[in-house]
Write an enzyme that holds these catalytic residues in place. Structure first.
Site, PDB file in Angstrom:
ATOM      1  N   GLU A  62       0.823  -1.215   0.000  1.00  0.00           N
ATOM      2  CA  GLU A  62       0.000   0.000   0.000  1.00  0.00           C
ATOM      3  C   GLU A  62       0.857   1.265   0.000  1.00  0.00           C
ATOM      4  O   GLU A  62       0.565   2.234  -0.709  1.00  0.00           O
ATOM      5  CB  GLU A  62      -0.914   0.031   1.240  1.00  0.00           C
ATOM      6  CG  GLU A  62      -1.856  -1.152   1.356  1.00  0.00           C
ATOM      7  CD  GLU A  62      -1.309  -2.243   2.260  1.00  0.00           C
ATOM      8  OE1 GLU A  62      -2.073  -2.758   3.102  1.00  0.00           O
ATOM      9  OE2 GLU A  62      -0.115  -2.583   2.144  1.00  0.00           O
ATOM     10  N   CYS A  93      -0.419   1.322   7.316  1.00  0.00           N
ATOM     11  CA  CYS A  93      -0.972   1.569   5.991  1.00  0.00           C
ATOM     12  C   CYS A  93      -2.346   2.224   6.069  1.00  0.00           C
ATOM     13  O   CYS A  93      -2.666   3.127   5.286  1.00  0.00           O
ATOM     14  CB  CYS A  93      -1.056   0.264   5.209  1.00  0.00           C
ATOM     15  SG  CYS A  93       0.563  -0.452   4.851  1.00  0.00           S
TER      16      CYS A  93
END
Length: 212
Positions: A62, A93
Site C-alpha cells: 500500500e 498503511c
C-alpha cells in the site's frame, strides 16, 4: 467492515491487478501482497510488498503504491482515489491512506494478526478520526489466501531442504574427520566452514510472518 457483498465486477478486475502485483512480490522473495490505486476506473499506480529487498520496514504494498501515486499526481491528498490490496491493511498503511484522504479501500484476505479493518480493530470505523475512508473486504479473498498459503508452503519446504542439507554436510564433515585420522580419504569440497553459524528456521506461523 461489512459482511454484505458491496463490490462490483470492476472491483474484481482491479483486485486481479493487485493479485498480479502480489505475484511479483513472490518472485522477488517477498511475502505476496500487492496493491493498485485507481481513479475514475483508471490505474494510477501499483505496488507490491518489498521491505526485505529494500531494507525498508515501511515498504508495504500500500505504501509503495501510495508513494508512486502521490508523485505522479503531484499531490499528497488523493481524495478521488481508491486502493485495492490483497491483504487487510495494517495500522501503518491504514493511517497513511486516511491521511491521504482516500475515498475507498478494498482488500481481499483478512489478516487476523495485524489487520485493522475489522480483524484486530477497525480504524476505518473510528468516528474520532477527522477523515473516514470507506472499506470493503473479501474481494477475491480465496485467490489471495491460496497464494499466501502456497508461498509459505514453498518457503517451509525450502527451509527444510536447506536444514537437511546442512545436517548432511555436518555428517559428512564428521565422517571425513574420522577418515583423516585413518588417512583413507581426501577432504570433500562441500564442508561447512569452521565457525559458521547455522540458524534454525523461523517457527512462526505463516500469518505471523506476513508483514516481515
Amino acid at each position: 467492515m461489512s459482511d454484505v457483498k458491496l463490490y462490483t465486477a470492476a472491483d474484481e478486475q482491479a483486485m486481479r491487478i493487485a493479485l498480479d502485483q502480489a505475484h511479483n512480490a513472490w518472485l522477488a522473495g517477498e511475502v505476496p501482497v500487492g496493491a493498485v490505486i485507481m481513479r475514475h476506473g483508471q490505474v494510477i499506480a501499483t505496488g507490491y510488498n518489498r521491505p526485505i529487498t529494500t531494507h525498508d520496514p515501511t515498504a508495504h504494498a500500500e505504501i509503495v503504491a501510495l508513494r508512486h501515486a502521490s508523485q505522479l499526481l503531484s499531490n499528497y491528498r488523493l481524495p478521488e482515489c481508491e486502493l485495492f490490496v490483497t491483504l487487510e491493511p495494517c495500522a501503518m498503511c491504514a493511517m497513511a491512506l486516511m491521511h491521504a484522504r482516500f475515498k475507498r479501500v478494498v482488500f481481499a484476505a483478512t489478516d487476523p494478526k495485524t489487520g485493522v479493518a475489522g480483524s484486530v480493530i477497525d480504524l476505518f470505523a473510528n468516528r474520532q478520526l477527522n477523515h473516514h475512508t470507506d472499506i470493503i473486504g473479501g474481494v477475491l479473498a480465496e485467490a489471495s489466501s491460496q497464494m499466501l498459503k502456497q508461498f509459505f508452503a514453498e518457503r517451509r519446504t525450502q527451509i527444510k531442504a536447506q536444514r537437511d542439507e546442512r545436517r548432511a554436510a555436518s555428517s559428512r564433515q564428521a565422517l571425513h574427520g574420522m577418515d583423516v585420522i585413518e588417512g583413507e580419504a581426501e577432504p570433500p569440497l562441500d564442508l561447512i566452514p569452521i565457525g559458521q553459524v547455522i540458524e534454525e528456521p523461523d517457527q512462526h506461523s505463516p500469518i505471523e510472518m506476513l508483514r516481515s
